[in-house]
Motif scaffolding. Structure first.
Motif, PDB file in Angstrom:
ATOM      1  N   THR A   9       0.846  -1.185   0.000  1.00 31.56           N
ATOM      2  CA  THR A   9       0.000   0.000   0.000  1.00 31.56           C
ATOM      3  C   THR A   9       0.884   1.238   0.000  1.00 31.56           C
ATOM      4  OG1 THR A   9      -1.556  -1.221   1.364  1.00 31.56           O
ATOM      5  CG2 THR A   9      -1.892   1.138   1.199  1.00 31.56           C
ATOM      6  N   PRO A  10       0.613   2.193  -0.898  1.00 28.87           N
ATOM      7  CA  PRO A  10       1.460   3.392  -0.930  1.00 28.87           C
ATOM      8  C   PRO A  10       1.437   4.140   0.406  1.00 28.87           C
ATOM      9  CG  PRO A  10      -0.069   3.331  -2.793  1.00 28.87           C
ATOM     10  CD  PRO A  10      -0.433   2.214  -1.896  1.00 28.87           C
ATOM     11  N   LYS A  11       2.576   4.595   0.821  1.00 29.79           N
ATOM     12  CA  LYS A  11       2.705   5.339   2.072  1.00 29.79           C
ATOM     13  C   LYS A  11       3.281   6.709   1.789  1.00 29.79           C
ATOM     14  CE  LYS A  11       1.879   1.993   5.143  1.00 29.79           C
ATOM     15  NZ  LYS A  11       0.717   1.996   5.955  1.00 29.79           N
ATOM     16  N   GLN A  12       2.841   7.666   2.580  1.00 24.32           N
ATOM     17  CA  GLN A  12       3.404   9.005   2.508  1.00 24.32           C
ATOM     18  C   GLN A  12       4.823   8.959   3.086  1.00 24.32           C
ATOM     19  OE1 GLN A  12       1.876  11.756   1.234  1.00 24.32           O
ATOM     20  NE2 GLN A  12       0.189  10.407   0.614  1.00 24.32           N
ATOM     21  N   GLU A  13       5.625   9.898   2.662  1.00 24.06           N
ATOM     22  CA  GLU A  13       7.006   9.948   3.153  1.00 24.06           C
ATOM     23  C   GLU A  13       7.039  10.138   4.669  1.00 24.06           C
ATOM     24  OE1 GLU A  13       9.725  11.897   0.569  1.00 24.06           O
ATOM     25  OE2 GLU A  13      10.919  12.580   2.264  1.00 24.06           O
ATOM     26  N   SER A  14       6.095  10.906   5.185  1.00 20.13           N
ATOM     27  CA  SER A  14       6.060  11.115   6.634  1.00 20.13           C
ATOM     28  C   SER A  14       5.748   9.812   7.378  1.00 20.13           C
ATOM     29  CB  SER A  14       5.031  12.189   6.993  1.00 20.13           C
ATOM     30  OG  SER A  14       3.733  11.775   6.607  1.00 20.13           O
ATOM     31  N   GLU A  15       4.870   8.971   6.798  1.00 20.12           N
ATOM     32  CA  GLU A  15       4.568   7.685   7.424  1.00 20.12           C
ATOM     33  C   GLU A  15       5.783   6.770   7.416  1.00 20.12           C
ATOM     34  OE1 GLU A  15       0.170   6.275   6.698  1.00 20.12           O
ATOM     35  OE2 GLU A  15       0.986   7.146   4.842  1.00 20.12           O
ATOM     36  N   LEU A  16       6.504   6.796   6.300  1.00 25.48           N
ATOM     37  CA  LEU A  16       7.712   5.976   6.220  1.00 25.48           C
ATOM     38  C   LEU A  16       8.764   6.455   7.214  1.00 25.48           C
ATOM     39  CD1 LEU A  16       8.010   5.489   2.355  1.00 25.48           C
ATOM     40  CD2 LEU A  16       7.324   3.798   4.065  1.00 25.48           C
ATOM     41  N   LYS A  17       8.875   7.776   7.383  1.00 25.56           N
ATOM     42  CA  LYS A  17       9.837   8.299   8.360  1.00 25.56           C
ATOM     43  C   LYS A  17       9.442   7.876   9.768  1.00 25.56           C
ATOM     44  CE  LYS A  17      11.829  12.193   5.984  1.00 25.56           C
ATOM     45  NZ  LYS A  17      12.042  13.630   5.910  1.00 25.56           N
ATOM     46  N   GLN A  18       8.129   7.879  10.038  1.00 26.14           N
ATOM     47  CA  GLN A  18       7.648   7.479  11.362  1.00 26.14           C
ATOM     48  C   GLN A  18       8.017   6.021  11.652  1.00 26.14           C
ATOM     49  OE1 GLN A  18       5.892   9.764  13.168  1.00 26.14           O
ATOM     50  NE2 GLN A  18       5.561   8.480  14.947  1.00 26.14           N
ATOM     51  N   MET A  19       8.010   5.170  10.597  1.00 24.60           N
ATOM     52  CA  MET A  19       8.314   3.755  10.767  1.00 24.60           C
ATOM     53  C   MET A  19       9.779   3.518  11.127  1.00 24.60           C
ATOM     54  SD  MET A  19       6.048   2.333   7.595  1.00 24.60           S
ATOM     55  CE  MET A  19       6.401   0.596   7.766  1.00 24.60           C
ATOM     56  N   THR A  20      10.644   4.442  10.780  1.00 26.65           N
ATOM     57  CA  THR A  20      12.069   4.267  11.088  1.00 26.65           C
ATOM     58  C   THR A  20      12.419   4.721  12.493  1.00 26.65           C
ATOM     59  OG1 THR A  20      12.657   6.421  10.183  1.00 26.65           O
ATOM     60  CG2 THR A  20      12.740   4.527   8.681  1.00 26.65           C
ATOM     61  N   HIS A  21      11.514   5.398  13.177  1.00 25.63           N
ATOM     62  CA  HIS A  21      11.792   5.907  14.526  1.00 25.63           C
ATOM     63  C   HIS A  21      11.075   5.058  15.562  1.00 25.63           C
ATOM     64  CE1 HIS A  21      13.817   9.415  12.953  1.00 25.63           C
ATOM     65  NE2 HIS A  21      12.809   9.609  12.123  1.00 25.63           N
ATOM     66  N   ILE A  22      11.680   3.934  15.931  1.00 26.07           N
ATOM     67  CA  ILE A  22      11.051   3.032  16.892  1.00 26.07           C
ATOM     68  C   ILE A  22      10.961   3.686  18.270  1.00 26.07           C
ATOM     69  CG2 ILE A  22      13.157   1.839  17.592  1.00 26.07           C
ATOM     70  CD1 ILE A  22      11.447  -0.749  17.562  1.00 26.07           C
ATOM     71  N   ASN A  23      11.870   4.606  18.565  1.00 25.14           N
ATOM     72  CA  ASN A  23      11.852   5.253  19.877  1.00 25.14           C
ATOM     73  C   ASN A  23      10.611   6.101  20.091  1.00 25.14           C
ATOM     74  OD1 ASN A  23      14.213   4.171  20.796  1.00 25.14           O
ATOM     75  ND2 ASN A  23      15.459   5.823  19.953  1.00 25.14           N
ATOM     76  N   GLN A  24       9.949   6.500  19.010  1.00 24.05           N
ATOM     77  CA  GLN A  24       8.769   7.350  19.134  1.00 24.05           C
ATOM     78  C   GLN A  24       7.477   6.551  19.224  1.00 24.05           C
ATOM     79  OE1 GLN A  24       9.271  10.531  19.638  1.00 24.05           O
ATOM     80  NE2 GLN A  24      11.457  10.115  19.416  1.00 24.05           N
ATOM     81  N   HIS A  25       7.556   5.238  19.185  1.00 26.45           N
ATOM     82  CA  HIS A  25       6.355   4.415  19.242  1.00 26.45           C
ATOM     83  C   HIS A  25       5.650   4.614  20.591  1.00 26.45           C
ATOM     84  CE1 HIS A  25       3.724   0.937  19.135  1.00 26.45           C
ATOM     85  NE2 HIS A  25       3.934   0.928  17.825  1.00 26.45           N
TER      86      HIS A  25
END
Length: 182
Positions: free
Chosen positions: A16-32
């Motif tokens: 499913t296409p993701k926005q760049e902001s969503e992809l950036k959020q996925m790389t920051h596990i500390n912010q979960h």
């Protein structure tokens, strides 16, 4: 995983296409949000236990209790905090190696070790805290019944903790089973 490799892998997977902001959020596990809750709980528990170490001699008559009881209480509090920190680090830094299946298998091994250490740390802390609080009490029949009730409650809580760990480990084992079935 850095952002560019995640973006590249995501585009290759044709998911499913993701926005760049969503992809950036996925790389920051500390912010979960779940990790934030665990971090807050860790800080609160550690702060409370360290506070107890500072006040126990005055508030709970630690100066009038045997030295070995004081030392055992300090060791048990240290073990309890160490268990919290190790658990947090294991969750924050998931095992990444080879395939996803291999990573999940290694994560299960880590969870099993953590569960054993967690249950031991909780049991030791409970036993030493109870020993500290009861070391100078002159027991009567009613006090023995109260002590038995407290011990039963602690055992039930330890069993509940064991059950939660097993539930988590089984959920990861189900993931591996799904990989095997595919």
């Amino acid at each position: 995983m850095d952002f560019e490799s995640l973006k590249s892998n995501w585009e290759k997977s044709q998911g499913t296409p993701k926005q760049e902001s969503e992809l950036k959020q996925m790389t920051h596990i500390n912010q979960h949000p779940a990790l934030k809750k665990i971090r807050v709980r860790l800080i609160l528990e550690a702060g409370l236990l360290v506070f107890i170490l500072f006040i126990y001699r005055d508030w709970f008559d630690g100066a009038h209790k045997p030295l070995y009881i004081n030392i055992l209480l300090g060791i048990s509090i240290f073990l309890f905090i160490l268990n919290d920190v190790l658990s947090y680090l294991a969750i924050k830094n998931p095992v990444v190696s080879g395939t996803i299946k291999t990573s999940v298998e290694k994560h299960i091994v880590t969870l099993r070790r953590l569960s054993v250490f967690s249950l031991l740390a909780s049991a030791i802390y409970s036993a030493f805290l109870l020993s500290f609080l009861t070391s100078t009490i002159h027991f009567t029949t009613i006090k023995y019944f109260m002590l038995a009730g407290i011990i039963c409650t602690m055992l039930i809580l330890l069993y509940a903790s064991y059950w939660q760990w097993e539930k988590r480990i089984r959920s990861f084992a189900e993931v591996i089973k799904e990989f095997t079935d595919v």
